[in-house]
Design a protein around this motif. Structure first.
Motif, PDB file in Angstrom:
ATOM      1  N   LYS A 107       0.835  -1.274  -0.015  1.00  0.00           N
ATOM      2  CA  LYS A 107       0.024   0.124   0.149  1.00  0.00           C
ATOM      3  C   LYS A 107       0.912   1.129  -0.035  1.00  0.00           C
ATOM      4  CE  LYS A 107      -4.091  -1.786   2.561  1.00  0.00           C
ATOM      5  NZ  LYS A 107      -4.904  -1.700   3.660  1.00  0.00           N
ATOM      6  N   HIS A 108       1.872   1.208   0.672  1.00  0.00           N
ATOM      7  CA  HIS A 108       2.738   2.296   1.039  1.00  0.00           C
ATOM      8  C   HIS A 108       3.402   2.799  -0.469  1.00  0.00           C
ATOM      9  CE1 HIS A 108       5.370   5.357   2.880  1.00  0.00           C
ATOM     10  NE2 HIS A 108       6.778   4.488   2.437  1.00  0.00           N
ATOM     11  N   ARG A 109       3.892   1.647  -1.028  1.00  0.00           N
ATOM     12  CA  ARG A 109       4.839   1.705  -2.301  1.00  0.00           C
ATOM     13  C   ARG A 109       3.715   2.266  -3.396  1.00  0.00           C
ATOM     14  NH1 ARG A 109       6.767  -3.492  -3.923  1.00  0.00           N
ATOM     15  NH2 ARG A 109       5.881  -4.345  -1.990  1.00  0.00           N
ATOM     16  N   ALA A 110       2.521   1.640  -3.548  1.00  0.00           N
ATOM     17  CA  ALA A 110       1.474   2.202  -4.398  1.00  0.00           C
ATOM     18  C   ALA A 110       1.177   3.700  -4.149  1.00  0.00           C
ATOM     19  CB  ALA A 110       0.185   1.294  -4.223  1.00  0.00           C
ATOM     20  N   LYS A 111       1.116   4.088  -2.850  1.00  0.00           N
ATOM     21  CA  LYS A 111       0.484   5.435  -2.572  1.00  0.00           C
ATOM     22  C   LYS A 111       1.807   6.266  -3.128  1.00  0.00           C
ATOM     23  CE  LYS A 111      -1.699   7.706   0.847  1.00  0.00           C
ATOM     24  NZ  LYS A 111      -2.647   7.095   1.667  1.00  0.00           N
ATOM     25  N   ARG A 112       3.158   6.073  -2.729  1.00  0.00           N
ATOM     26  CA  ARG A 112       4.267   6.710  -3.304  1.00  0.00           C
ATOM     27  C   ARG A 112       4.273   7.000  -4.776  1.00  0.00           C
ATOM     28  NH1 ARG A 112      10.098   5.460  -1.052  1.00  0.00           N
ATOM     29  NH2 ARG A 112      10.245   7.395  -2.123  1.00  0.00           N
ATOM     30  N   PHE A 113       3.823   5.609  -5.201  1.00  0.00           N
ATOM     31  CA  PHE A 113       4.085   5.862  -7.025  1.00  0.00           C
ATOM     32  C   PHE A 113       3.079   6.635  -7.477  1.00  0.00           C
ATOM     33  CE2 PHE A 113       2.596   4.219 -11.043  1.00  0.00           C
ATOM     34  CZ  PHE A 113       3.982   3.968 -11.628  1.00  0.00           C
ATOM     35  N   ASN A 114       1.739   6.650  -6.765  1.00  0.00           N
ATOM     36  CA  ASN A 114       0.744   7.270  -7.218  1.00  0.00           C
ATOM     37  C   ASN A 114       1.046   8.881  -6.898  1.00  0.00           C
ATOM     38  OD1 ASN A 114      -0.711   5.185  -7.878  1.00  0.00           O
ATOM     39  ND2 ASN A 114      -1.998   5.333  -6.228  1.00  0.00           N
ATOM     40  N   GLU A 115       1.566   9.287  -6.029  1.00  0.00           N
ATOM     41  CA  GLU A 115       1.920  10.642  -5.823  1.00  0.00           C
ATOM     42  C   GLU A 115       2.984  11.114  -6.794  1.00  0.00           C
ATOM     43  OE1 GLU A 115       0.767  12.936  -3.712  1.00  0.00           O
ATOM     44  OE2 GLU A 115      -0.689  11.338  -3.124  1.00  0.00           O
TER      45      GLU A 115
END
Length: 77
Positions: free
Chosen positions: A7-15
């Motif tokens: 989830k954290h990696r997806a959130k960072r990628f999305n940002e």
């Protein structure tokens, strides 16, 4: 169920994707503005004279690239 790390990696990628889309849209706004400001500063009332259509086309293209960039957003669920 994704892990917290995923989830954290997806959130960072999305940002990062959103920042890139914002960059393209900001460049689009600046180019669109230049298409109108430059001719008026040169006392021309015709925006399409002297290649103004190129700036308008570039602004439209940059905006579309920004919209396409948003399609790479990953699910955070």
């Amino acid at each position: 169920m994704p892990t917290e790390d995923a989830k954290h990696r997806a959130k960072r990628f999305n940002e990062g994707v959103k920042l890139l889309a914002t960059l393209f849209n900001s460049l689009s706004i600046a180019t669109f503005g230049a298409a109108f400001v430059v001719p008026f500063a040169q006392r021309h009332l015709d925006v399409f004279r002297d290649g103004g259509w190129v700036l308008l086309s570039a602004a439209t293209s940059l905006h579309l690239v920004g919209q396409i960039t948003l399609r790479f957003v990953r699910s955070e669920d």
